[in-house]
Design an enzyme around this catalytic site. Sequence first.
Site, PDB file in Angstrom:
ATOM      1  N   ALA A  65       0.867  -1.172   0.000  1.00 49.05           N
ATOM      2  CA  ALA A  65       0.000   0.000   0.000  1.00 49.05           C
ATOM      3  C   ALA A  65       0.908   1.228   0.000  1.00 49.05           C
ATOM      4  O   ALA A  65       2.081   1.149   0.390  1.00 49.05           O
ATOM      5  CB  ALA A  65      -0.878  -0.020   1.241  1.00 49.05           C
ATOM      6  N   GLY A 110       0.661  -4.996   0.895  1.00 48.40           N
ATOM      7  CA  GLY A 110      -0.540  -5.075   0.056  1.00 48.40           C
ATOM      8  C   GLY A 110      -0.302  -5.808  -1.254  1.00 48.40           C
ATOM      9  O   GLY A 110      -1.242  -6.338  -1.851  1.00 48.40           O
ATOM     10  N   GLU A 113      -0.627  -9.357  -0.434  1.00 47.78           N
ATOM     11  CA  GLU A 113      -2.060  -9.572  -0.196  1.00 47.78           C
ATOM     12  C   GLU A 113      -2.833  -9.651  -1.519  1.00 47.78           C
ATOM     13  O   GLU A 113      -3.764 -10.439  -1.660  1.00 47.78           O
ATOM     14  CB  GLU A 113      -2.602  -8.452   0.698  1.00 47.78           C
ATOM     15  CG  GLU A 113      -2.021  -8.523   2.118  1.00 47.78           C
ATOM     16  CD  GLU A 113      -2.401  -7.324   2.978  1.00 47.78           C
ATOM     17  OE1 GLU A 113      -2.047  -6.187   2.601  1.00 47.78           O
ATOM     18  OE2 GLU A 113      -3.045  -7.506   4.015  1.00 47.78           O
ATOM     19  N   GLU A 133       4.576  -4.943   7.353  1.00 47.59           N
ATOM     20  CA  GLU A 133       3.808  -3.854   7.977  1.00 47.59           C
ATOM     21  C   GLU A 133       4.221  -3.527   9.402  1.00 47.59           C
ATOM     22  O   GLU A 133       4.240  -2.359   9.793  1.00 47.59           O
ATOM     23  CB  GLU A 133       2.297  -4.191   7.960  1.00 47.59           C
ATOM     24  CG  GLU A 133       1.636  -4.067   6.606  1.00 47.59           C
ATOM     25  CD  GLU A 133       1.682  -5.342   5.777  1.00 47.59           C
ATOM     26  OE1 GLU A 133       2.466  -6.252   6.126  1.00 47.59           O
ATOM     27  OE2 GLU A 133       0.952  -5.434   4.793  1.00 47.59           O
TER      28      GLU A 133
HETATM   29  N1  CO8 Z   1       4.581   3.107  -0.870  1.00 49.31           N
HETATM   30  C1  CO8 Z   1       4.968   4.268  -1.439  1.00 49.31           C
HETATM   31  N2  CO8 Z   1       6.099   4.395  -2.139  1.00 49.31           N
HETATM   32  C2  CO8 Z   1       6.884   3.297  -2.264  1.00 49.31           C
HETATM   33  C3  CO8 Z   1       6.539   2.073  -1.705  1.00 49.31           C
HETATM   34  C4  CO8 Z   1       5.317   1.986  -0.988  1.00 49.31           C
HETATM   35  N3  CO8 Z   1       4.876   0.843  -0.449  1.00 49.31           N
HETATM   36  N4  CO8 Z   1       7.517   1.186  -1.997  1.00 49.31           N
HETATM   37  C5  CO8 Z   1       8.444   1.843  -2.719  1.00 49.31           C
HETATM   38  N5  CO8 Z   1       8.065   3.135  -2.890  1.00 49.31           N
HETATM   39  C6  CO8 Z   1       8.779   4.185  -3.599  1.00 49.31           C
HETATM   40  C7  CO8 Z   1      10.013   4.649  -2.825  1.00 49.31           C
HETATM   41  O1  CO8 Z   1       9.643   5.585  -1.832  1.00 49.31           O
HETATM   42  C8  CO8 Z   1      10.851   5.231  -3.937  1.00 49.31           C
HETATM   43  O2  CO8 Z   1      10.355   6.492  -4.241  1.00 49.31           O
HETATM   44  P1  CO8 Z   1      11.410   7.715  -4.548  1.00 49.31           P
HETATM   45  O3  CO8 Z   1      12.161   7.268  -5.780  1.00 49.31           O
HETATM   46  O4  CO8 Z   1      10.503   8.886  -4.785  1.00 49.31           O
HETATM   47  O5  CO8 Z   1      12.289   7.827  -3.358  1.00 49.31           O
HETATM   48  C9  CO8 Z   1      10.539   4.331  -5.122  1.00 49.31           C
HETATM   49  O6  CO8 Z   1       9.308   3.665  -4.811  1.00 49.31           O
HETATM   50  C10 CO8 Z   1      11.600   3.288  -5.352  1.00 49.31           C
HETATM   51  O7  CO8 Z   1      11.778   2.585  -4.135  1.00 49.31           O
HETATM   52  P2  CO8 Z   1      13.226   2.334  -3.471  1.00 49.31           P
HETATM   53  O8  CO8 Z   1      14.165   3.418  -3.845  1.00 49.31           O
HETATM   54  O9  CO8 Z   1      13.008   2.086  -2.013  1.00 49.31           O
HETATM   55  O10 CO8 Z   1      13.651   0.990  -4.225  1.00 49.31           O
HETATM   56  P3  CO8 Z   1      14.681  -0.115  -3.706  1.00 49.31           P
HETATM   57  O11 CO8 Z   1      14.923  -1.028  -4.854  1.00 49.31           O
HETATM   58  O12 CO8 Z   1      15.844   0.487  -3.020  1.00 49.31           O
HETATM   59  O13 CO8 Z   1      13.863  -0.928  -2.569  1.00 49.31           O
HETATM   60  C11 CO8 Z   1      11.919  -2.067  -1.682  1.00 49.31           C
HETATM   61  C12 CO8 Z   1      12.741  -1.697  -2.938  1.00 49.31           C
HETATM   62  C13 CO8 Z   1      12.714  -3.014  -0.809  1.00 49.31           C
HETATM   63  C14 CO8 Z   1      10.653  -2.747  -2.165  1.00 49.31           C
HETATM   64  C15 CO8 Z   1      11.584  -0.778  -0.889  1.00 49.31           C
HETATM   65  O14 CO8 Z   1      11.060   0.191  -1.780  1.00 49.31           O
HETATM   66  C16 CO8 Z   1      10.600  -0.976   0.211  1.00 49.31           C
HETATM   67  O15 CO8 Z   1      10.944  -1.499   1.261  1.00 49.31           O
HETATM   68  N6  CO8 Z   1       9.323  -0.538  -0.015  1.00 49.31           N
HETATM   69  C17 CO8 Z   1       8.310  -0.578   0.984  1.00 49.31           C
HETATM   70  C18 CO8 Z   1       7.795  -1.980   1.175  1.00 49.31           C
HETATM   71  C19 CO8 Z   1       6.746  -2.012   2.274  1.00 49.31           C
HETATM   72  O16 CO8 Z   1       7.006  -1.736   3.421  1.00 49.31           O
HETATM   73  N7  CO8 Z   1       5.499  -2.399   1.887  1.00 49.31           N
HETATM   74  C20 CO8 Z   1       4.409  -2.487   2.799  1.00 49.31           C
HETATM   75  C21 CO8 Z   1       3.646  -1.220   2.845  1.00 49.31           C
HETATM   76  S1  CO8 Z   1       2.369  -1.237   4.059  1.00 49.31           S
HETATM   77  C22 CO8 Z   1       1.143  -2.138   3.355  1.00 49.31           C
HETATM   78  O17 CO8 Z   1       1.248  -2.641   2.268  1.00 49.31           O
HETATM   79  C23 CO8 Z   1      -0.103  -2.267   4.147  1.00 49.31           C
HETATM   80  C24 CO8 Z   1      -1.226  -2.921   3.385  1.00 49.31           C
HETATM   81  C25 CO8 Z   1      -2.523  -2.811   4.099  1.00 49.31           C
HETATM   82  C26 CO8 Z   1      -2.986  -1.394   4.196  1.00 49.31           C
HETATM   83  C27 CO8 Z   1      -4.231  -1.315   4.963  1.00 49.31           C
HETATM   84  C28 CO8 Z   1      -4.803   0.085   5.021  1.00 49.31           C
HETATM   85  C29 CO8 Z   1      -4.704   0.768   6.320  1.00 49.31           C
END
Ligand code: CO8
Length: 256
Positions: A65, A110, A113, A133
Amino acid sequence: MEYKNLNVEIKENIGWLKMSRPEALNALNTETLNELNIAIESLYEDDSVNVIVITGEGKAFVAGADIAEMKDMDALQARKFSQTGQSVFAKIENMEKPVIAAINGFALGGGCELAMACDIRIASEKAKFGQPEVGLGIIPGFAGTQRLARICGIGKAKELIFSGDMIDAAYAEKIGLVDKLVTPENLIEEVEKLAKKIAGNGPVAVRMAKNVINRGIDCNLQAGSYYEADAFGLCFSSGQPKEGMGAFLEKRKPSW
Ligand code: CO8
């Protein structure tokens, strides 16, 4: 319809739905969830589509998400966001057409999921999975706590959700989160092969089978079997069993 964060294409009875917000690793914001809802509905309504494939553009399937959107939500907004995602994913799970997840890269939060709401998960050896999360101070909110426990068992679900660990595709296959692992170069070809095979089978039979498997898993064996007999009978109302069995006896391909 033109989508901002998705690409949708229909080819040979297969609806290809590509998550396409690569600048945020295809993260699910409200806009993307709303588009996904519309796209799924329209592929369901389209009689030329027998099977749907969901995949991602770039290095992610879906990286979760949208964290930037969630960060400043209040409790009611977060609850609403969770309910929106849950209802889109329930639509994928409950609609009668089969949905294959072609997992090309990160399937986190997400994204994992979303993959779990699909019927069959085929992953590239490069894919990564996880429910990270808790590291953000939240829990899975698109029914991940429920589907992961049902797919992989309660112990594995707790291990992955409590630790927030990212796991590789080989381990995901080992614990049953992935149904088939393929090389990155072969992902789309392999998925297309399976999708074509499914699309060539009796469409009503495939839909009834999905329905019965999904409903039956929540019932006892007797209730599920009763439901199966009803659905078995219902197949005959479509005329397709006559064609399928007639084709077998006449040694030809069925024409649905
Ligand atoms: N949300 C928003 N932006 C994201 C997300 C995300 N989940 N994942 C990556 N991005 C963005 C980064 O911020 C980055 O943006 P920018 O270039 O502007 O800085 C761009 O995508 C590229 O990402 P990275 O530079 O981080 O890329 P890497 O190759 O270094 O890393 C990863 C890749 C490991 C996937 C890393 O991006 C990461 O850890 N992402 C987050 C993963 C995460 O924690 N996901 C879970 C999110 S919470 C969730 O899904 C809850 C679901 C249920 C919600 C219920 C509602 C309340």
